[in-house]
Write an enzyme that holds these catalytic residues in place. Structure first.
Site, PDB file in Angstrom:
ATOM      1  N   SER A  87      74.348  74.336 100.741  1.00 36.37           N
ATOM      2  CA  SER A  87      74.619  74.008 102.142  1.00 36.37           C
ATOM      3  C   SER A  87      73.525  74.579 103.028  1.00 36.37           C
ATOM      4  O   SER A  87      72.938  75.617 102.709  1.00 36.37           O
ATOM      5  CB  SER A  87      75.973  74.573 102.573  1.00 36.37           C
ATOM      6  OG  SER A  87      76.231  74.311 103.938  1.00 36.37           O
ATOM      7  N   ARG A  88      73.261  73.877 104.135  1.00 39.18           N
ATOM      8  CA  ARG A  88      72.383  74.394 105.184  1.00 39.18           C
ATOM      9  C   ARG A  88      73.151  74.648 106.482  1.00 39.18           C
ATOM     10  O   ARG A  88      72.582  75.102 107.463  1.00 39.18           O
ATOM     11  CB  ARG A  88      71.234  73.415 105.449  1.00 39.18           C
ATOM     12  CG  ARG A  88      70.303  73.234 104.263  1.00 39.18           C
ATOM     13  CD  ARG A  88      69.085  72.418 104.626  1.00 39.18           C
ATOM     14  NE  ARG A  88      68.309  72.096 103.450  1.00 39.18           N
ATOM     15  CZ  ARG A  88      67.463  72.927 102.855  1.00 39.18           C
ATOM     16  NH1 ARG A  88      67.304  74.147 103.335  1.00 39.18           N
ATOM     17  NH2 ARG A  88      66.792  72.563 101.782  1.00 39.18           N
ATOM     18  N   ASN A  89      74.422  74.296 106.496  1.00 40.79           N
ATOM     19  CA  ASN A  89      75.278  74.537 107.655  1.00 40.79           C
ATOM     20  C   ASN A  89      75.646  76.016 107.674  1.00 40.79           C
ATOM     21  O   ASN A  89      76.456  76.484 106.867  1.00 40.79           O
ATOM     22  CB  ASN A  89      76.531  73.660 107.555  1.00 40.79           C
ATOM     23  CG  ASN A  89      77.470  73.815 108.738  1.00 40.79           C
ATOM     24  OD1 ASN A  89      77.631  74.893 109.292  1.00 40.79           O
ATOM     25  ND2 ASN A  89      78.115  72.724 109.115  1.00 40.79           N
ATOM     26  N   TRP A  90      75.053  76.778 108.586  1.00 42.50           N
ATOM     27  CA  TRP A  90      75.208  78.231 108.516  1.00 42.50           C
ATOM     28  C   TRP A  90      76.643  78.675 108.756  1.00 42.50           C
ATOM     29  O   TRP A  90      77.090  79.683 108.193  1.00 42.50           O
ATOM     30  CB  TRP A  90      74.252  78.927 109.485  1.00 42.50           C
ATOM     31  CG  TRP A  90      74.554  78.760 110.947  1.00 42.50           C
ATOM     32  CD1 TRP A  90      74.090  77.787 111.777  1.00 42.50           C
ATOM     33  CD2 TRP A  90      75.387  79.600 111.749  1.00 42.50           C
ATOM     34  NE1 TRP A  90      74.580  77.961 113.046  1.00 42.50           N
ATOM     35  CE2 TRP A  90      75.376  79.074 113.059  1.00 42.50           C
ATOM     36  CE3 TRP A  90      76.135  80.749 111.490  1.00 42.50           C
ATOM     37  CZ2 TRP A  90      76.096  79.642 114.102  1.00 42.50           C
ATOM     38  CZ3 TRP A  90      76.855  81.322 112.538  1.00 42.50           C
ATOM     39  CH2 TRP A  90      76.832  80.775 113.819  1.00 42.50           C
ATOM     40  N   LYS A  91      77.398  77.921 109.562  1.00 38.69           N
ATOM     41  CA  LYS A  91      78.788  78.306 109.797  1.00 38.69           C
ATOM     42  C   LYS A  91      79.634  78.061 108.546  1.00 38.69           C
ATOM     43  O   LYS A  91      80.453  78.895 108.153  1.00 38.69           O
ATOM     44  CB  LYS A  91      79.357  77.537 110.990  1.00 38.69           C
ATOM     45  CG  LYS A  91      78.758  77.952 112.326  1.00 38.69           C
ATOM     46  CD  LYS A  91      79.420  77.220 113.480  1.00 38.69           C
ATOM     47  CE  LYS A  91      78.858  77.671 114.818  1.00 38.69           C
ATOM     48  NZ  LYS A  91      79.495  76.965 115.950  1.00 38.69           N
ATOM     49  N   ASP A 124      82.337  69.342 100.165  1.00 39.45           N
ATOM     50  CA  ASP A 124      82.364  68.271 101.162  1.00 39.45           C
ATOM     51  C   ASP A 124      83.758  68.277 101.755  1.00 39.45           C
ATOM     52  O   ASP A 124      84.752  68.343 101.019  1.00 39.45           O
ATOM     53  CB  ASP A 124      82.042  66.908 100.559  1.00 39.45           C
ATOM     54  CG  ASP A 124      81.817  65.865 101.651  1.00 39.45           C
ATOM     55  OD1 ASP A 124      81.067  66.161 102.604  1.00 39.45           O
ATOM     56  OD2 ASP A 124      82.392  64.762 101.567  1.00 39.45           O
ATOM     57  N   SER A 125      83.825  68.249 103.046  1.00 45.54           N
ATOM     58  CA  SER A 125      85.113  68.433 103.693  1.00 45.54           C
ATOM     59  C   SER A 125      85.198  67.598 104.952  1.00 45.54           C
ATOM     60  O   SER A 125      84.195  67.108 105.474  1.00 45.54           O
ATOM     61  CB  SER A 125      85.342  69.913 104.030  1.00 45.54           C
ATOM     62  OG  SER A 125      84.261  70.413 104.808  1.00 45.54           O
ATOM     63  N   HIS A 183      91.472  75.056 103.971  1.00 50.08           N
ATOM     64  CA  HIS A 183      91.263  74.101 102.884  1.00 50.08           C
ATOM     65  C   HIS A 183      90.176  74.581 101.933  1.00 50.08           C
ATOM     66  O   HIS A 183      90.276  74.381 100.721  1.00 50.08           O
ATOM     67  CB  HIS A 183      90.922  72.731 103.457  1.00 50.08           C
ATOM     68  CG  HIS A 183      89.890  72.723 104.544  1.00 50.08           C
ATOM     69  ND1 HIS A 183      89.922  73.578 105.622  1.00 50.08           N
ATOM     70  CD2 HIS A 183      88.772  71.962 104.727  1.00 50.08           C
ATOM     71  CE1 HIS A 183      88.897  73.343 106.416  1.00 50.08           C
ATOM     72  NE2 HIS A 183      88.173  72.378 105.886  1.00 50.08           N
ATOM     73  N   ARG A 184      89.128  75.226 102.469  1.00 50.93           N
ATOM     74  CA  ARG A 184      88.075  75.747 101.578  1.00 50.93           C
ATOM     75  C   ARG A 184      88.595  76.901 100.733  1.00 50.93           C
ATOM     76  O   ARG A 184      88.264  77.009  99.551  1.00 50.93           O
ATOM     77  CB  ARG A 184      86.850  76.173 102.394  1.00 50.93           C
ATOM     78  CG  ARG A 184      86.102  74.999 102.967  1.00 50.93           C
ATOM     79  CD  ARG A 184      84.760  75.377 103.575  1.00 50.93           C
ATOM     80  NE  ARG A 184      84.255  74.229 104.304  1.00 50.93           N
ATOM     81  CZ  ARG A 184      84.559  73.953 105.567  1.00 50.93           C
ATOM     82  NH1 ARG A 184      85.336  74.773 106.256  1.00 50.93           N
ATOM     83  NH2 ARG A 184      84.082  72.870 106.145  1.00 50.93           N
TER      84      ARG A 184
END
Length: 208
Positions: A11-15, A76-77, A189-190
């Protein structure tokens, strides 16, 4: 076979990355060091073109493993609204047309649900997590049921967090954006998906 020491979080989404790291760190996987896509040599990443969250998560994990040789976990969410037949679903991140436009996506979804009564505003956050290593492929799904609020509330989180009111004890009708990180990590969910993935991750951490 060498001891596995690194697990690539694709992932590159830091949050999202921070959330995944918190959940994995809290699980006490001492045999694994978490790294992200920002820590490896860049490679061509396949677009999210799958029909399901599972398709996309597995494709991302496979690409990351093939490019780096590191055991890779990918998520993926998205949000599934019952009144919209399960949409936005895999289109959650680009529902308004621009990828990652959280404000635009949230505003469009609220507009589409403006005439939907409270009793029909049920929804769920869904996360598919995939693990790909040299010896295994595992895909799991976590679901967090709840309802869609009528307006954004709270400033934490990302995506649709400000309009999703999750089911769960002690959450008091707050949106996900109003929860403390520790509360979100305990119910999300994660978290649910990674809990299902944990047996495979523990085997990976112990493998020699």
């Amino acid at each position: 076979m060498a001891l596995v020491t690194k697990l690539l979080v694709a992932s590159r989404n830091w949050k999202k990355l921070a959330e995944l790291r918190r959940v994995l760190d809290n699980a006490g996987l001492s045999g694994l060091t978490l790294v992200s896509l920002n820590d490896v040599v860049p490679f061509d990443e396949a677009p999210e073109a799958g029909a399901t969250f599972e398709d996309n998560a597995l494709a991302k994990a496979r690409d990351a493993f093939a490019a780096t040789g590191l055991a890779s976990v990918a998520d993926d969410s998205g949000l599934e609204a019952a009144a919209l037949g399960g949409m936005p679903g895999v289109l959650s991140a680009r529902w308004s047309g621009s990828y990652g436009d959280d404000a635009g996506n949230t505003a469009l979804l609220l507009a589409q649900l403006c005439d939907v009564p409270d009793e029909r505003r049920s929804a769920a956050f869904v996360s598919a997590c995939a693990l790909v290593s040299e010896s295994d492929e595992v895909v799991v799904r976590g679901v967090w049921p709840g309802t869609i609020a009528r307006e954004p509330r709270g400033y934490g989180g990302f995506g649709y967090d400000s309009i999703f009111i999750p089911d769960g004890p002690g959450l008091g009708g707050r949106t996900v954006a109003q929860l403390r990180p520790a509360e979100k990590d305990a119910f999300s969910h994660r978290f649910r998906a990674l809990t299902l993935l944990m047996p495979a991750l523990r085997v990976l951490a112990m493998r020699t």
